[in-house]
Design a protein around this motif. Structure first.
Motif, mmCIF file in Angstrom:
data_model
loop_
_atom_site.group_PDB
_atom_site.id
_atom_site.type_symbol
_atom_site.label_atom_id
_atom_site.label_comp_id
_atom_site.label_asym_id
_atom_site.label_seq_id
_atom_site.Cartn_x
_atom_site.Cartn_y
_atom_site.Cartn_z
ATOM 1 N N GLU A 88 0.831 -1.197 0.000
ATOM 2 C CA GLU A 88 0.000 0.000 0.000
ATOM 3 C C GLU A 88 0.876 1.263 0.000
ATOM 4 O O GLU A 88 1.949 1.284 0.586
ATOM 5 N N PRO A 89 0.407 2.335 -0.655
ATOM 6 C CA PRO A 89 1.169 3.594 -0.652
ATOM 7 C C PRO A 89 1.173 4.225 0.743
ATOM 8 O O PRO A 89 0.156 4.189 1.446
ATOM 9 N N HIS A 90 2.298 4.770 1.127
ATOM 10 C CA HIS A 90 2.407 5.426 2.440
ATOM 11 C C HIS A 90 3.624 6.343 2.429
ATOM 12 O O HIS A 90 4.447 6.309 1.497
ATOM 13 N N GLU A 91 3.745 7.152 3.483
ATOM 14 C CA GLU A 91 4.849 8.107 3.601
ATOM 15 C C GLU A 91 5.859 7.706 4.678
ATOM 16 O O GLU A 91 6.757 8.483 4.996
ATOM 17 N N PHE A 92 5.716 6.515 5.234
ATOM 18 C CA PHE A 92 6.656 6.091 6.268
ATOM 19 C C PHE A 92 8.031 5.801 5.670
ATOM 20 O O PHE A 92 8.139 5.239 4.584
ATOM 21 N N LYS A 93 9.068 6.194 6.410
ATOM 22 C CA LYS A 93 10.443 5.990 5.956
ATOM 23 C C LYS A 93 11.215 4.988 6.814
ATOM 24 O O LYS A 93 12.293 4.536 6.422
ATOM 25 N N THR A 94 10.674 4.673 7.987
ATOM 26 C CA THR A 94 11.357 3.763 8.912
ATOM 27 C C THR A 94 10.353 2.776 9.494
ATOM 28 O O THR A 94 9.273 3.178 9.932
ATOM 29 N N LEU A 95 10.724 1.501 9.506
ATOM 30 C CA LEU A 95 9.960 0.486 10.224
ATOM 31 C C LEU A 95 10.708 0.148 11.504
ATOM 32 O O LEU A 95 11.906 -0.151 11.467
ATOM 33 N N VAL A 96 10.005 0.209 12.633
ATOM 34 C CA VAL A 96 10.584 -0.172 13.926
ATOM 35 C C VAL A 96 9.846 -1.395 14.436
ATOM 36 O O VAL A 96 8.618 -1.368 14.559
ATOM 37 N N VAL A 97 10.572 -2.465 14.709
ATOM 38 C CA VAL A 97 9.996 -3.692 15.256
ATOM 39 C C VAL A 97 10.389 -3.773 16.726
ATOM 40 O O VAL A 97 11.572 -3.841 17.058
ATOM 41 N N ASP A 98 9.400 -3.774 17.607
ATOM 42 C CA ASP A 98 9.647 -3.707 19.047
ATOM 43 C C ASP A 98 8.828 -4.805 19.739
ATOM 44 O O ASP A 98 7.645 -4.636 19.968
ATOM 45 N N LYS A 153 11.002 -0.364 -0.987
ATOM 46 C CA LYS A 153 10.421 0.875 -0.482
ATOM 47 C C LYS A 153 11.470 1.847 0.062
ATOM 48 O O LYS A 153 11.140 2.972 0.434
ATOM 49 N N GLY A 154 12.719 1.414 0.110
ATOM 50 C CA GLY A 154 13.769 2.294 0.623
ATOM 51 C C GLY A 154 13.628 2.618 2.095
ATOM 52 O O GLY A 154 14.059 3.683 2.550
ATOM 53 N N MET A 155 13.034 1.698 2.872
ATOM 54 C CA MET A 155 12.801 1.973 4.291
ATOM 55 C C MET A 155 13.987 1.540 5.153
ATOM 56 O O MET A 155 14.582 0.481 4.930
ATOM 57 N N ILE A 156 14.324 2.357 6.121
ATOM 58 C CA ILE A 156 15.211 1.951 7.205
ATOM 59 C C ILE A 156 14.447 0.953 8.064
ATOM 60 O O ILE A 156 13.242 1.092 8.262
ATOM 61 N N VAL A 157 15.133 -0.053 8.573
ATOM 62 C CA VAL A 157 14.504 -1.013 9.482
ATOM 63 C C VAL A 157 15.289 -1.015 10.791
ATOM 64 O O VAL A 157 16.502 -1.220 10.797
ATOM 65 N N ILE A 158 14.578 -0.767 11.887
ATOM 66 C CA ILE A 158 15.183 -0.801 13.222
ATOM 67 C C ILE A 158 14.494 -1.892 14.020
ATOM 68 O O ILE A 158 13.271 -1.883 14.182
ATOM 69 N N MET A 159 15.266 -2.850 14.491
ATOM 70 C CA MET A 159 14.743 -3.957 15.305
ATOM 71 C C MET A 159 15.295 -3.821 16.714
ATOM 72 O O MET A 159 16.507 -3.754 16.902
ATOM 73 N N ILE A 160 14.415 -3.770 17.678
ATOM 74 C CA ILE A 160 14.786 -3.597 19.077
ATOM 75 C C ILE A 160 14.830 -4.953 19.769
ATOM 76 O O ILE A 160 13.991 -5.813 19.514
ATOM 77 N N SER A 161 15.818 -5.133 20.625
ATOM 78 C CA SER A 161 15.920 -6.376 21.385
ATOM 79 C C SER A 161 16.438 -6.069 22.780
ATOM 80 O O SER A 161 17.132 -5.067 22.992
#
Length: 251
Positions: free
Chosen positions: A74-84, A136-144
């Protein structure tokens, strides 16, 4: 496609897949929320009072993958995905393995087979976030979260180290996929002082400053595929400023 000199291409710097881990309360979630236009996939209720956009708290691995699929299709404006967080995601991975194999507990599968099969489920997740990064050119941040493990090294004395709070097979896979692994901690200095009777003692004193480590040491896991300094303040702005041009998107 034919492989020849005409097929050669310059490497393009892609947004990073980041794992940041530490003991509780260091500011990992705030770090993720400070990245450009973030959206959270929550496997634990860790946002607190942060003003952040998030999918509903995931109750299954399928819901996690549906959220990733939504961001991909889906189209969106998010640039970063954070998985927490990854360690709470692991519980959903194990539940998926149990569902697929019709067992009550992953421990019921003999000879550690459950943890081996869990790797296939983990790969679905890592392939999904990599597709978001690439398409999508998104940064991905995974928290642990962090845990301390004993390392038995035949080349030196045994020692304790901080590492990801994941099963060892899953941790090894996560380390392989991540472009950057950041260990967050309080900055400490070693102070030598007189303890009387012509003897001295050395103790660690924290400065209260929160930092991220990008280069691994015996005491902790860390790595970076980018040429960035070994220690940075624990803020997104400081981390982004250290990254090579083009590796992160602007806010």
């Amino acid at each position: 496609m034919a492989i020849n000199l005409a097929s050669l291409a310059k490497n393009t710097i892609k947004p990073p897949r980041i794992i940041i881990y530490s003991d509780p309360g260091l500011g990992k979630t705030t770090f993720g929320a400070s990245a450009p236009s973030p959206v959270f996939i929550q496997t634990e209720d860790g946002l607190g009072s942060l003003d952040a956009t998030a999918f509903p708290l995931a109750q299954s691995f399928t819901e996690v993958m549906e959220a990733i699929g939504t961001l991909y299709s889906e189209p969106h404006e998010f640039k970063t995905l954070v998985v927490d967080s990854l360690d709470w995601l692991e519980n959903l991975v194990w539940k998926q393995v149990c569902k697929d194999n019709k067992v009550e507990s992953i421990e019921r599968m003999p000879f550690g087979k459950g943890y081996v099969e869990a790797l296939s489920v983990w790969r679905q997740f890592f392939d999904g976030i990599t597709a978001l990064r690439d398409a999508k050119g998104m940064i991905v941040i995974m928290i642990s979260h962090s845990e301390t493990k004993r390392v038995e090294d035949p080349m030196m004395a045994s020692y304790d180290t901080h590492t990801l709070k994941l099963h060892k097979r899953a941790a090894a896979l996560a380390e392989e996929f991540a472009d950057v692994i950041l260990f967050a901690a309080m900055q400490t200095n070693m102070v030598t002082e007189d303890s009387g009777f012509n003897s001295k003692r050395t103790r660690a004193v924290t400065t209260g400053t929160r930092v991220i480590h990008t280069v691994g040491q015996p005491a902790f896991l860390a790595k970076s595929r980018y040429p960035i300094p070994p220690v940075r303040p624990l803020t997104w702005a400081d981390f982004a400023a250290a990254m090579p041009g083009g590796a992160v998107v602007s806010a």
